[in-house]
Scaffold this active site. Structure first.
Site, PDB file in Angstrom:
ATOM      1  N   TYR A  53      95.745 -34.352 -26.649  1.00 43.21           N
ATOM      2  CA  TYR A  53      94.545 -35.136 -26.319  1.00 43.21           C
ATOM      3  C   TYR A  53      94.412 -35.389 -24.813  1.00 43.21           C
ATOM      4  O   TYR A  53      93.292 -35.531 -24.317  1.00 43.21           O
ATOM      5  CB  TYR A  53      94.497 -36.437 -27.135  1.00 43.21           C
ATOM      6  CG  TYR A  53      94.134 -36.141 -28.570  1.00 43.21           C
ATOM      7  CD1 TYR A  53      92.837 -35.751 -28.907  1.00 43.21           C
ATOM      8  CD2 TYR A  53      95.077 -36.184 -29.589  1.00 43.21           C
ATOM      9  CE1 TYR A  53      92.500 -35.427 -30.212  1.00 43.21           C
ATOM     10  CE2 TYR A  53      94.740 -35.865 -30.905  1.00 43.21           C
ATOM     11  CZ  TYR A  53      93.455 -35.486 -31.206  1.00 43.21           C
ATOM     12  OH  TYR A  53      93.108 -35.150 -32.487  1.00 43.21           O
ATOM     13  N   ARG A  56      92.496 -32.434 -23.775  1.00 42.01           N
ATOM     14  CA  ARG A  56      91.069 -32.574 -24.173  1.00 42.01           C
ATOM     15  C   ARG A  56      90.352 -33.506 -23.192  1.00 42.01           C
ATOM     16  O   ARG A  56      89.242 -33.261 -22.770  1.00 42.01           O
ATOM     17  CB  ARG A  56      90.930 -33.186 -25.583  1.00 42.01           C
ATOM     18  CG  ARG A  56      91.715 -32.542 -26.708  1.00 42.01           C
ATOM     19  CD  ARG A  56      90.995 -31.343 -27.276  1.00 42.01           C
ATOM     20  NE  ARG A  56      91.025 -30.183 -26.395  1.00 42.01           N
ATOM     21  CZ  ARG A  56      92.105 -29.424 -26.166  1.00 42.01           C
ATOM     22  NH1 ARG A  56      93.258 -29.687 -26.719  1.00 42.01           N
ATOM     23  NH2 ARG A  56      92.027 -28.384 -25.358  1.00 42.01           N
ATOM     24  N   GLN A  86      79.781 -36.082 -33.885  1.00 45.28           N
ATOM     25  CA  GLN A  86      81.172 -35.885 -34.300  1.00 45.28           C
ATOM     26  C   GLN A  86      82.042 -35.661 -33.064  1.00 45.28           C
ATOM     27  O   GLN A  86      83.257 -35.594 -33.174  1.00 45.28           O
ATOM     28  CB  GLN A  86      81.282 -34.651 -35.208  1.00 45.28           C
ATOM     29  CG  GLN A  86      80.500 -34.789 -36.504  1.00 45.28           C
ATOM     30  CD  GLN A  86      80.359 -33.432 -37.175  1.00 45.28           C
ATOM     31  OE1 GLN A  86      81.185 -33.038 -37.984  1.00 45.28           O
ATOM     32  NE2 GLN A  86      79.309 -32.714 -36.857  1.00 45.28           N
ATOM     33  N   HIS A 104      83.972 -39.567 -34.923  1.00 48.12           N
ATOM     34  CA  HIS A 104      85.370 -39.139 -34.871  1.00 48.12           C
ATOM     35  C   HIS A 104      86.128 -39.695 -33.670  1.00 48.12           C
ATOM     36  O   HIS A 104      87.167 -39.153 -33.289  1.00 48.12           O
ATOM     37  CB  HIS A 104      85.450 -37.607 -34.918  1.00 48.12           C
ATOM     38  CG  HIS A 104      85.018 -37.034 -36.244  1.00 48.12           C
ATOM     39  ND1 HIS A 104      84.634 -35.733 -36.423  1.00 48.12           N
ATOM     40  CD2 HIS A 104      84.910 -37.626 -37.471  1.00 48.12           C
ATOM     41  CE1 HIS A 104      84.306 -35.542 -37.708  1.00 48.12           C
ATOM     42  NE2 HIS A 104      84.448 -36.681 -38.346  1.00 48.12           N
TER      43      HIS A 104
HETATM   44  P1  OAD Z   1      82.924 -26.418 -35.420  1.00 48.79           P
HETATM   45  O1  OAD Z   1      83.767 -25.698 -34.434  1.00 48.79           O
HETATM   46  O2  OAD Z   1      83.356 -26.440 -36.836  1.00 48.79           O
HETATM   47  O3  OAD Z   1      81.439 -25.829 -35.410  1.00 48.79           O
HETATM   48  C1  OAD Z   1      80.743 -25.643 -34.214  1.00 48.79           C
HETATM   49  C2  OAD Z   1      79.373 -25.102 -34.514  1.00 48.79           C
HETATM   50  O4  OAD Z   1      78.723 -24.941 -33.256  1.00 48.79           O
HETATM   51  C3  OAD Z   1      79.362 -23.747 -35.204  1.00 48.79           C
HETATM   52  O5  OAD Z   1      78.469 -23.763 -36.294  1.00 48.79           O
HETATM   53  C4  OAD Z   1      78.887 -22.793 -34.111  1.00 48.79           C
HETATM   54  O6  OAD Z   1      78.086 -21.722 -34.618  1.00 48.79           O
HETATM   55  C5  OAD Z   1      78.042 -23.716 -33.254  1.00 48.79           C
HETATM   56  N1  OAD Z   1      77.878 -23.276 -31.855  1.00 48.79           N
HETATM   57  C6  OAD Z   1      78.672 -22.487 -31.105  1.00 48.79           C
HETATM   58  N2  OAD Z   1      78.162 -22.329 -29.876  1.00 48.79           N
HETATM   59  C7  OAD Z   1      77.009 -23.053 -29.853  1.00 48.79           C
HETATM   60  C8  OAD Z   1      76.026 -23.293 -28.861  1.00 48.79           C
HETATM   61  N3  OAD Z   1      76.102 -22.769 -27.630  1.00 48.79           N
HETATM   62  N4  OAD Z   1      74.973 -24.061 -29.187  1.00 48.79           N
HETATM   63  C9  OAD Z   1      74.873 -24.602 -30.440  1.00 48.79           C
HETATM   64  N5  OAD Z   1      75.770 -24.410 -31.396  1.00 48.79           N
HETATM   65  C10 OAD Z   1      76.834 -23.644 -31.112  1.00 48.79           C
HETATM   66  O7  OAD Z   1      82.719 -27.905 -34.843  1.00 48.79           O
HETATM   67  P2  OAD Z   1      82.190 -29.201 -35.591  1.00 48.79           P
HETATM   68  O8  OAD Z   1      81.268 -28.857 -36.704  1.00 48.79           O
HETATM   69  O9  OAD Z   1      81.729 -30.138 -34.557  1.00 48.79           O
HETATM   70  O10 OAD Z   1      86.993 -33.365 -36.046  1.00 48.79           O
HETATM   71  O11 OAD Z   1      83.540 -29.746 -36.197  1.00 48.79           O
HETATM   72  C11 OAD Z   1      83.546 -30.929 -36.934  1.00 48.79           C
HETATM   73  C12 OAD Z   1      84.856 -31.651 -36.748  1.00 48.79           C
HETATM   74  O12 OAD Z   1      85.940 -30.778 -37.018  1.00 48.79           O
HETATM   75  C13 OAD Z   1      85.115 -32.104 -35.341  1.00 48.79           C
HETATM   76  O13 OAD Z   1      84.503 -33.354 -35.046  1.00 48.79           O
HETATM   77  C14 OAD Z   1      86.596 -32.212 -35.281  1.00 48.79           C
HETATM   78  C15 OAD Z   1      86.927 -30.910 -35.962  1.00 48.79           C
HETATM   79  O14 OAD Z   1      88.158 -30.786 -36.506  1.00 48.79           O
HETATM   80  C16 OAD Z   1      88.181 -33.948 -35.832  1.00 48.79           C
HETATM   81  O15 OAD Z   1      88.974 -33.567 -34.989  1.00 48.79           O
HETATM   82  C17 OAD Z   1      88.427 -35.111 -36.749  1.00 48.79           C
END
Ligand code: OAD
Length: 227
Positions: A53, A56, A86, A104
């Site tokens: 972290y 990060r 998130q 989160h």
């Molecule tokens: P993900 O990595 O699962 O998904 C990211 C999304 O962003 C994907 O659908 C990509 O297609 C999209 N993406 C990539 N580049 C992009 C761009 N330039 N513009 C728009 N979209 C783009 O991330 P999250 O869904 O945020 O939680 O993940 C959810 C949670 O899982 C996070 O909050 C974290 C993680 O583990 C914890 O750590 C508790």
């Protein structure tokens, strides 16, 4: 004023240079969730968790809001905008969004391990073993780990129910309970989902897809909404 609720994930910050989680070069390819983002990981190896972290936090501090964060902040001039994110970064706030609810946690805060209500701003860049709260207990990152409850979830769902317009940006909608928020949005709300890989997502019913990266997609939608 119409209520716009924007639900964001890692993709909204991707163009600020912050890695998403589930891409082929994403964070969860580099690290195992169970090593760095669970209560068990913290029990087993606090130093590794803190290092993860700290890294990060360093990345977030060197990143800047992108045009998607900025366009969402500008939307406040026309609508009552609530961001529900998130993400643990502060890029929505730095872009000027006034109402931001983090599901989160926040990387720029630390929390007491003795009293979870004791949350401190992180002044320095790092949180290390031996950094203690006023009660004398080790500080931990103010992050919701896998396996932990999401304290802001109920509030987020209540807010979502009131949306006139609901926008999802840059999330794979893989992680629950956060992803379940779309089920609380009214049938009458206008609903949009912006993601360059939308074809690979399980798009919730009733959402209009904008298959685009966040900067282009959000700007196009914001321009459409304010006309
Ligand atoms: P993900 O990595 O699962 O998904 C990211 C999304 O962003 C994907 O659908 C990509 O297609 C999209 N993406 C990539 N580049 C992009 C761009 N330039 N513009 C728009 N979209 C783009 O991330 P999250 O869904 O945020 O939680 O993940 C959810 C949670 O899982 C996070 O909050 C974290 C993680 O583990 C914890 O750590 C508790």
């Amino acid at each position: 004023m119409k209520k716009v609720i924007v639900f964001t994930g890692a993709g909204v910050s991707a163009e600020s240079g912050i890695k998403t989680f589930r891409a082929s070069d994403g964070l969860w390819e580099e690290y195992r969730v169970e090593d760095v983002a669970t209560p068990g990981a913290w029990q087993k190896d606090k130093e590794l968790v803190l290092r993860f972290y700290n890294e990060r936090r360093k990345q977030v501090m060197s990143a800047n809001p992108n045009n998607a964060h900025i366009a969402l902040a500008e939307l406040q001039n026309y609508f009552d905008v609530q961001i529900i994110t998130q993400n643990i970064d502060d890029l929505h706030e730095r872009a000027g969004s006034k109402k931001v609810l983090h599901l989160h946690g926040e990387i720029l805060k630390a929390r007491s391990t003795a009293n979870p209500a004791l949350v401190l701003d992180l002044i320095g860049e790092e949180l290390n073993i031996g950094d203690k709260c006023e009660l004398g207990s080790q500080l931990r990152p103010h992050i919701v780990w896998f396996g932990e409850a999401v304290p802001n979830m109920e509030l987020a769902n209540i807010i979502a129910e009131k949306a006139d317009i609901f926008i999802v940006v840059g999330t794979s909608l893989n992680v629950y309970p956060a992803a379940g928020i779309t089920e609380f949005v009214s049938d009458n709300a206008e609903k949009y989902l912006i993601d360059p890989n939308a074809d690979k997502l399980n798009v919730p019913y009733g959402f209009k897809v904008i298959a685009s990266n966040a900067c282009d997609g959000v700007l196009a939608l914001v321009n459409k909404l304010i006309k």
